[in-house]
Design a protein around this motif. Structure first.
Motif, short mmCIF file in Angstrom:
data_model
loop_
_atom_site.label_atom_id
_atom_site.label_comp_id
_atom_site.label_asym_id
_atom_site.label_seq_id
_atom_site.Cartn_x
_atom_site.Cartn_y
_atom_site.Cartn_z
N VAL A 24 0.84 -1.20 0.00
CA VAL A 24 0.00 0.00 0.00
C VAL A 24 0.87 1.25 0.00
CG1 VAL A 24 -1.80 1.28 1.21
CG2 VAL A 24 -1.86 -1.21 1.20
N VAL A 25 1.90 1.26 0.84
CA VAL A 25 2.80 2.41 0.92
C VAL A 25 3.53 2.62 -0.41
CG1 VAL A 25 4.88 3.32 2.03
CG2 VAL A 25 3.07 2.28 3.41
N ILE A 26 3.95 1.54 -1.05
CA ILE A 26 4.60 1.65 -2.36
C ILE A 26 3.64 2.25 -3.38
CG2 ILE A 26 5.49 0.31 -4.31
CD1 ILE A 26 6.78 -1.57 -2.29
N GLY A 27 2.37 1.86 -3.31
CA GLY A 27 1.38 2.46 -4.20
C GLY A 27 1.24 3.95 -3.96
N MET A 28 1.28 4.36 -2.70
CA MET A 28 1.19 5.79 -2.36
C MET A 28 2.42 6.53 -2.88
SD MET A 28 -0.29 5.46 1.55
CE MET A 28 -0.51 7.23 1.76
N ALA A 29 3.60 5.96 -2.65
CA ALA A 29 4.83 6.61 -3.10
C ALA A 29 4.89 6.70 -4.62
CB ALA A 29 6.04 5.85 -2.56
N SER A 30 4.43 5.65 -5.30
CA SER A 30 4.44 5.67 -6.77
C SER A 30 3.51 6.74 -7.31
CB SER A 30 4.02 4.30 -7.30
OG SER A 30 4.94 3.29 -6.91
N ALA A 31 2.36 6.91 -6.68
CA ALA A 31 1.43 7.96 -7.10
C ALA A 31 2.04 9.34 -6.91
CB ALA A 31 0.12 7.84 -6.32
N GLN A 32 2.76 9.53 -5.80
CA GLN A 32 3.43 10.80 -5.58
C GLN A 32 4.47 11.06 -6.66
OE1 GLN A 32 3.01 13.26 -3.62
NE2 GLN A 32 1.97 12.62 -1.76
N MET A 33 5.24 10.04 -7.01
CA MET A 33 6.25 10.22 -8.06
C MET A 33 5.60 10.47 -9.42
SD MET A 33 9.33 7.54 -7.09
CE MET A 33 8.29 6.12 -6.78
N ARG A 34 4.43 9.86 -9.64
CA ARG A 34 3.70 10.11 -10.88
C ARG A 34 3.26 11.57 -11.00
NH1 ARG A 34 1.11 11.59 -14.53
NH2 ARG A 34 -0.44 10.50 -15.81
N LEU A 35 2.96 12.17 -9.86
CA LEU A 35 2.44 13.54 -9.87
C LEU A 35 3.55 14.59 -9.91
CD1 LEU A 35 -0.41 13.15 -7.24
CD2 LEU A 35 -0.69 13.48 -9.69
N VAL A 36 4.63 14.38 -9.16
CA VAL A 36 5.66 15.41 -9.03
C VAL A 36 7.01 14.98 -9.58
CG1 VAL A 36 4.53 16.44 -7.04
CG2 VAL A 36 6.24 14.66 -6.68
N ASP A 37 7.09 13.73 -10.10
CA ASP A 37 8.28 13.25 -10.79
C ASP A 37 9.50 13.09 -9.89
OD1 ASP A 37 9.42 12.21 -13.09
OD2 ASP A 37 10.38 14.11 -13.61
N HIS A 38 9.30 13.03 -8.61
CA HIS A 38 10.41 12.69 -7.70
C HIS A 38 9.80 12.26 -6.37
CE1 HIS A 38 9.93 16.30 -5.21
NE2 HIS A 38 9.76 16.97 -6.33
N PRO A 39 10.54 11.48 -5.57
CA PRO A 39 9.99 11.02 -4.29
C PRO A 39 9.63 12.20 -3.40
CG PRO A 39 11.96 9.79 -4.85
CD PRO A 39 11.87 10.92 -5.84
N LEU A 40 8.54 12.06 -2.67
CA LEU A 40 8.09 13.12 -1.78
C LEU A 40 7.54 12.50 -0.50
CD1 LEU A 40 7.40 16.16 -1.40
CD2 LEU A 40 5.16 15.66 -2.39
N TRP A 41 8.04 12.97 0.62
CA TRP A 41 7.58 12.45 1.90
C TRP A 41 6.15 12.90 2.17
CZ3 TRP A 41 10.05 8.73 4.25
CH2 TRP A 41 11.43 8.60 4.06
N ILE A 42 5.32 11.99 2.65
CA ILE A 42 3.96 12.33 3.06
C ILE A 42 4.00 12.52 4.58
CG2 ILE A 42 1.55 11.57 3.10
CD1 ILE A 42 2.25 9.75 0.71
N THR A 43 3.97 13.76 5.02
CA THR A 43 4.19 14.06 6.44
C THR A 43 2.92 14.43 7.20
OG1 THR A 43 4.69 16.37 5.87
CG2 THR A 43 6.55 14.82 6.01
N GLU A 44 1.81 14.65 6.51
CA GLU A 44 0.59 15.05 7.18
C GLU A 44 -0.20 13.82 7.63
OE1 GLU A 44 -1.62 17.49 4.58
OE2 GLU A 44 -0.14 19.12 4.53
#
Length: 222
Positions: A24-44
């Motif tokens: 699930v976390v990999i799916g979340m991280a992949s979606a973030q990279m799809r949107l901003v083209d680089h890894p992004l921490w989800i801190t909220e």
């Protein structure tokens, strides 16, 4: 008194939670990279995301208990997962599985209707089709592998949707072909691990008449 309570905790197979959460976390991280083209921490902190994980965990635990109930004979031969039948009765195990199923579905529906559908599909595949008659896919080499692969894909999709749904102009379900492009390598890893964890069970599966992937295609001597 304390140990008997801990038995119930380990009946849920908590060590398997990590494989569920990671996909699930990999799916979340992949979606973030799809949107901003680089890894992004989800801190909220998102309580909806927390509830999705909780509901998914309960549902997965229910499926894991059903698997232990159906594997009671072969697990005894393999000298593993001996809680069901020996320390926790079959009736109590089934009751715990039912409580987890209902609780998980309710929590999932409260969190998000679409992820609740995916979580329900996970239970259908992992809990019913994989373990129960007349399906019993775990006793069929190719179908057992397919069942685990389907679950891996559903877990990844849940994570993908959790991130995509918060973005504008992504539609109601927020799915597109890029989902599968990002998913494939992780899905292959998940599927390979599902095959590897069946290798230690060859002896018990053989004596109970199962024909798993490792028995049908493995080279290991028993």
């Amino acid at each position: 008194k304390l140990v008997s309570k801990l038995d119930i905790v380990f009946l849920l197979r908590p060590t398997l939670f990590f494989s569920v959460w990671v996909m699930v976390v990999i799916g979340m991280a992949s979606a973030q990279m799809r949107l901003v083209d680089h890894p992004l921490w989800i801190t909220e902190l998102s309580w909806k995301t927390f509830l999705v994980f909780m509901g998914l965990t309960f549902i997965s635990s229910s499926a894991f208990i059903l698997n232990q109930i159906s594997d009671e004979e072969s697990d005894a031969v393999n000298k593993k997962l001996f809680l069901v039948g020996k320390y926790i009765s079959l009736e109590k195990s089934q009751s715990i599985a039912s409580i987890l199923l209902i609780s998980g579905l309710v929590i999932s529906l409260v969190a998000n209707w679409f992820t609740a559908i995916l979580v329900g599909c996970i239970y259908l595949v992992w809990g019913i089709i994989y373990n129960q008659k007349p399906f019993n896919w775990k006793r069929k080499p190719i179908l057992g592998w397919i069942a685990n692969s389907i679950v891996g894909g559903l877990l990844f999709t849940i994570g993908w949707f959790l991130v995509m749904k918060s973005q504008l102009n992504n539609g109601i379900i927020s799915l597109d072909i890029s989902l599968f492009e990002y998913m494939i390598p992780y899905l292959l890893c998940f599927s390979s691990v599902a095959l590897l964890i069946a290798l230690p069970d060859i002896k018990g599966d053989t004596e109970s008449g199962d024909r798993t992937f490792s028995i049908a295609y493995g080279k290991m001597s028993i």
